[in-house]
Design an enzyme around this catalytic site. Structure first.
Site, mmCIF file in Angstrom:
data_model
loop_
_atom_site.group_PDB
_atom_site.id
_atom_site.type_symbol
_atom_site.label_atom_id
_atom_site.label_comp_id
_atom_site.label_asym_id
_atom_site.label_seq_id
_atom_site.Cartn_x
_atom_site.Cartn_y
_atom_site.Cartn_z
ATOM 1 N N LYS A 118 0.818 -1.214 0.000
ATOM 2 C CA LYS A 118 0.000 0.000 0.000
ATOM 3 C C LYS A 118 0.853 1.267 0.000
ATOM 4 O O LYS A 118 0.497 2.267 -0.621
ATOM 5 C CB LYS A 118 -0.965 -0.013 1.187
ATOM 6 N N GLU A 202 -3.614 6.297 8.584
ATOM 7 C CA GLU A 202 -4.222 7.357 7.792
ATOM 8 C C GLU A 202 -5.519 7.820 8.444
ATOM 9 O O GLU A 202 -6.032 7.187 9.370
ATOM 10 C CB GLU A 202 -4.512 6.855 6.371
ATOM 11 N N HIS A 237 -15.145 -5.912 6.806
ATOM 12 C CA HIS A 237 -14.389 -5.218 5.760
ATOM 13 C C HIS A 237 -14.323 -6.017 4.462
ATOM 14 O O HIS A 237 -13.482 -5.740 3.605
ATOM 15 C CB HIS A 237 -12.969 -4.879 6.234
ATOM 16 N N ARG A 294 -5.751 -8.352 -10.131
ATOM 17 C CA ARG A 294 -6.358 -9.634 -10.506
ATOM 18 C C ARG A 294 -7.804 -9.395 -10.918
ATOM 19 O O ARG A 294 -8.305 -8.275 -10.848
ATOM 20 C CB ARG A 294 -6.323 -10.586 -9.312
#
Length: 497
Positions: A118, A202, A237, A294
């Site tokens: 990330k 974040e 999530h 993907r």
């Protein structure tokens, strides 16, 4: 095709079967691999050839790179399609496939490597002025590095595993007092899940919507997006209901975000099918989250609204063909909704369930598609993801698509395991979903056993049938007899074991 005559599918279940179907339509030979527990699975029976990997666990079978490469070499395989999950985003696997002289149906190992981190992904897309969530742009486990910056970012904060996904290693932190404890938990979970305990921090976007864009890129520099998918209905999530297009976007915002998605693909010289994920706040400010290198589980809704077979395009692009269309050729046709049908108890925290599908009948009809990897009599085991099937419906507009989805859910007859079908019916018929006024907090805001009970009590057919097993845990002892005598009963509501 130029070079691809025979493809090995390094996966299982519905995605393996989905890939085999497109491969056959292209006139290509298919090879399935399978574990011991999957010996009679539909994807094994559908392939031209099938080879047992041995074992039952993923580590013993679908994650064993050397076993898969040995089979590929022995059978003179031209290309390997990884599907999604398992080895699909494993850069080492992609590189070893290429090193063996076999085509990897997916992006390059370097693209997977970049977007798999990330932090590296965010640093890579900065050159294209892609909007990013405010936060710490380095992966670390050092509290002393993180602490000075957390008040600058502001609470609530989100801690995320640098190497991960699927909600693992993720923690929402509301106050400074709880930050250190939540950081330790996130690092520990990230180490256990990914072997990498580094995280980044974040700003946590409250009331977020999860919007993603499908992209396709070829080896000739052509990159297009195939519009967006709305994926905000999630548990742990992870997505459970997706639709395309999003009711939240207008044409201007769609074009703007689509361009960002294309630029993200260009930033890492991407080739193949991929998904660029964004998070959006209630004011329609959007930020880049990550790129999935993907095919996505929810690719079917994009296929339905664009009439593009994404698997075929993946194969053609990997074989060196240019994209057969431009951005201007792509149009949105109608509306599509996908419902993931999991073997889970949605009344008990969506806990996975296992068992034998003693009865398994799927909905049919115009605009109704079911992608699955099971048939009646198959076992839903403890070894793999509990998704049984995907229900995809398409209609001329969103309201009609919702109605078609509700009808299709009612036509499912599944006995042997609990499923998430009751939740799906509740969710898509909820006012928040119908109006589009929902976000990723839908389940915590609206869903509980009591809310489901109220929905069922308002269902006249449910009352008339006299089956309250779902709500009161009364098992149906005579399910096979009922199939013959109660043809109008919604069998998924009985949740018979």
């Amino acid at each position: 095709m130029k070079n691809i005559k025979k493809v090995l599918i390094a996966n299982r279940g519905e995605i393996a079967l989905r890939i085999i179907r497109s491969i056959k339509e292209l006139g290509i030979k298919s090879v399935a691999v399978f574990s011991e527990v999957d010996r009679t699975a539909p994807h094994v029976l559908a392939a031209d050839e099938a080879v047992c990997l041995g074992g039952n666990t993923a580590a013993e079978s679908y994650l064993d790179i050397q076993k898969i490469l040995n089979i590929a070499k022995e059978l003179n395989i031209d290309a390997i399609h990884p599907g999604y999950g398992f080895l699909s985003e494993n850069a080492d696997f992609a590189q070893k496939v290429e090193d063996a002289g076999i085509i990897f149906i997916g992006p390059s190992a370097s693209s997977i490597q970049i977007m798999g981190s990330k932090i590296e992904a965010k640093n890579t897309v900065k050159a294209y002025n892609i909007p990013l969530v405010p936060g710490i742009d380095e992966a670390t486990q050092d509290l002393d590095v993180i602490r000075p910056k957390i008040n600058e970012i502001g609470f609530p904060l989100l801690i995320k595993a640098s190497a991960g996904g699927g909600g693992k290693g993720m923690r929402i932190v509301e106050t400074e007092e709880e930050f250190e404890e939540q950081l330790e938990r996130a690092i520990s979970e990230a180490k256990a899940a990914f072997g990498d305990g580094t995280v980044f921090v974040e700003k946590y976007i409250t009331s977020p919507k999860h919007i993603e864009f499908q992209i396709l890129a070829d080896k000739h520099g052509n990159v297009v997006h195939l519009f967006e998918r709305e994926c905000s209905i999630q548990r742990r999530h992870q997505k459970v209901i997706e639709e395309a297009p999003s009711i939240f976007l207008d044409e201007k915002l769609r074009a703007e975000m689509g361009k960002c998605a294309v630029d993200v693909a260009k930033s890492c010289n991407y080739v193949g099918a991929g998904t660029v994920e964004f998070i959006m706040d209630s004011n329609k400010n959007y930020y880049f989250l990550e790129m999935n290198t993907r095919l996505q589980v929810e690719h079917a809704v994009t296929e339905e609204i664009t009439d593009v077979d994404l698997v075929k395009e993946q194969i053609k692009v990997s074989d060196g063909h240019p994209l057969s269309f431009t951005q201007d050729d792509l149009k949105i046709n109608g509306h599509a909704i996908e419902i993931r049908v999991y073997a889970e108890d949605s009344e008990n925290g969506f806990m996975p369930d296992t068992g034998t599908l003693s009865t398994y009948q799927i909905p049919q009809g115009y605009g109704t598609r079911v992608d699955d990897g099971y048939q009646e009599g198959n076992d839903v085991s403890i070894y793999y993801d509990p998704m049984i099937s995907k229900l995809i419906v398409r209609a001329d507009n969103r309201d009609n698509a919702i109605d078609k989805a509700l009808r299709s859910i009612d036509e499912y007859i599944i006995a042997g395991v609990k499923t998430t079908l009751p939740f799906a019916s509740f969710a898509i018929n909820h006012e928040a979903f119908r109006t589009g006024n929902f976000d990723t907090n839908f389940i915590s805001k609206y869903y509980s056993k009591d809310s489901l009970k109220q929905t069922m009590e308002n269902d006249e057919e449910f009352i008339a049938s006299g089956i309250a097993g779902l709500l009161f845990n009364e098992e149906n002892k005579n399910i096979e007899t009922q199939h013959q005598t109660e043809g109008t009963v919604n069998k998924w509501k009985t949740r018979a074991k």
